[in-house]
Design a protein around this motif. Sequence first.
Motif, short mmCIF file in Angstrom:
data_model
loop_
_atom_site.label_atom_id
_atom_site.label_comp_id
_atom_site.label_asym_id
_atom_site.label_seq_id
_atom_site.Cartn_x
_atom_site.Cartn_y
_atom_site.Cartn_z
N TRP A 66 -32.13 -134.44 -81.62
CA TRP A 66 -30.73 -134.12 -81.90
C TRP A 66 -30.64 -133.00 -82.94
N SER A 199 -19.96 -141.06 -78.54
CA SER A 199 -20.49 -141.54 -77.26
C SER A 199 -19.54 -141.27 -76.10
N THR A 200 -18.26 -141.62 -76.27
CA THR A 200 -17.30 -141.44 -75.18
C THR A 200 -17.14 -139.97 -74.80
N SER A 202 -19.24 -137.61 -75.24
CA SER A 202 -20.47 -137.11 -74.64
C SER A 202 -20.55 -137.50 -73.17
N TRP A 203 -20.11 -138.74 -72.84
CA TRP A 203 -20.13 -139.14 -71.43
C TRP A 203 -19.13 -138.33 -70.61
N VAL A 252 -27.27 -136.80 -72.32
CA VAL A 252 -26.23 -137.68 -72.86
C VAL A 252 -26.84 -138.95 -73.44
N ASN A 256 -26.70 -139.97 -77.47
CA ASN A 256 -26.03 -141.24 -77.78
C ASN A 256 -26.97 -142.26 -78.39
N SER A 284 -22.75 -143.87 -82.25
CA SER A 284 -23.55 -142.75 -81.74
C SER A 284 -23.02 -141.41 -82.27
N GLY A 286 -23.58 -138.55 -80.48
CA GLY A 286 -23.14 -137.77 -79.32
C GLY A 286 -23.50 -136.31 -79.50
#
Length: 440
Positions: A66, A199-200, A202-203, A252, A256, A284, A286
Amino acid sequence: MSDQTSQKSAPGTSKEGFFARFIRETEIDTRLLGMLGALALIWVGFHVYGQLVNGFGAFLTPRNLWNLSVQTASIGIMATGMVLVIITRHIDLSVGSVLGFCAIIMGVMQVNILPQFLGLGHPLIWIIAIIVGVICGGFIGAFHGALIAYGKIPAFIVTLGGLLVWRGAAFLVARGETISPVDESFSLLGGGPYGAIGSTGSWIIGILGCAAVLGLIIMGRRKRSVHDIRQRPVWAEGFLALVGCGAVIGAVLLVNAYPWPRGIVRRYAEAEGITVPEGGLFISHGFAIPVLILMAVAIFMTILMSRTRFGRYVYAIGGNPEAAELAGINTRFMTVKIFALMGALTGLSAVVASARLGSATNALGTLDELYVIAAAVIGGTSLAGGVGTIYGAVLGALVMQSLQTGMVLIGFDAAIQQIVVGSVLVLAVYLDILYRSNSK
């Protein structure tokens, strides 16, 4: 007799090896495979070395990868512009100094100038500072391009002078001081726990990325059908779709998997009134904002180079400047525009670099020109001109940053790091020469 000859030389015959047929059918760039192979070798090598020496491998971890992506962003942004400069048979040695100068200008705007007129903490401060920094870089690049195109001064000399001039100008503007702290919203563009989308988000980016991969493959098939070009086999299209979507989903999952530090999670939970369970709260990171900026720049530059008249002119000038000028291309004005774009991208890179540091210093960007040029060359941009890709430059930046990060992790001192980076640059140019000689 002629029929027998054509049958023997036709593609896809039994004499063609599996790997050669695979490359031909999928149309994968062999240089891309080479870069991916080198990158995998670097990552695995540093990780295994860490396990053997220190008892644990620290390279192939979510935290390090990361951070590696964030560190690559600044160099990668500038490398996409350097591709255009090198394709047209020029060079820009001033990008590191221009980055430092633009960072100082943005720092002074945020700390000393704009608060006097707008008030401390005004929401427009960081936006205005970014606009000023990018425009400043664009004007500097255009000035360099004008000297090269209309003054007929070699790019090496102009940008070498710029390397010294803009570093000195940054020192004079800041009087040798570190400009800090930068605006809080501005600092988010440098990454960190709060400078990521979670996280959200990134998805969502991952789903859009997979949709883009599938859309490009479908559009490619339709375009080949319209222009009556041979289609890739269905299995090859499926393989490319699987690899592309797999890479996106893997990225992803990786970002995450890196959680916020416990101290930051505790402070965040207290501020938001969240009860932290006994096992801790997993939040996360992300994708980091600098990485998203690099993605956006890479997509924009790829479209610019592959779908516009500007991109075709760039390759035409690099292939044969005299023929391009005879064909009606204004090569001088194109040179100005190319260097202006390089300067604007350097200004944007200064945003990422200074935001990540949380301040603007005179030393910011020192030796970045080496890494940017090396990234472009390692990515397949030929110093002879006419050849280069945006995705190659981004991968080249990732290779260079991986080398630097890996050497830091295993304890190599700065002197050895410089020796390795310089050796890799020379090796990349030598391999380019071999590749071009074998392609003739």
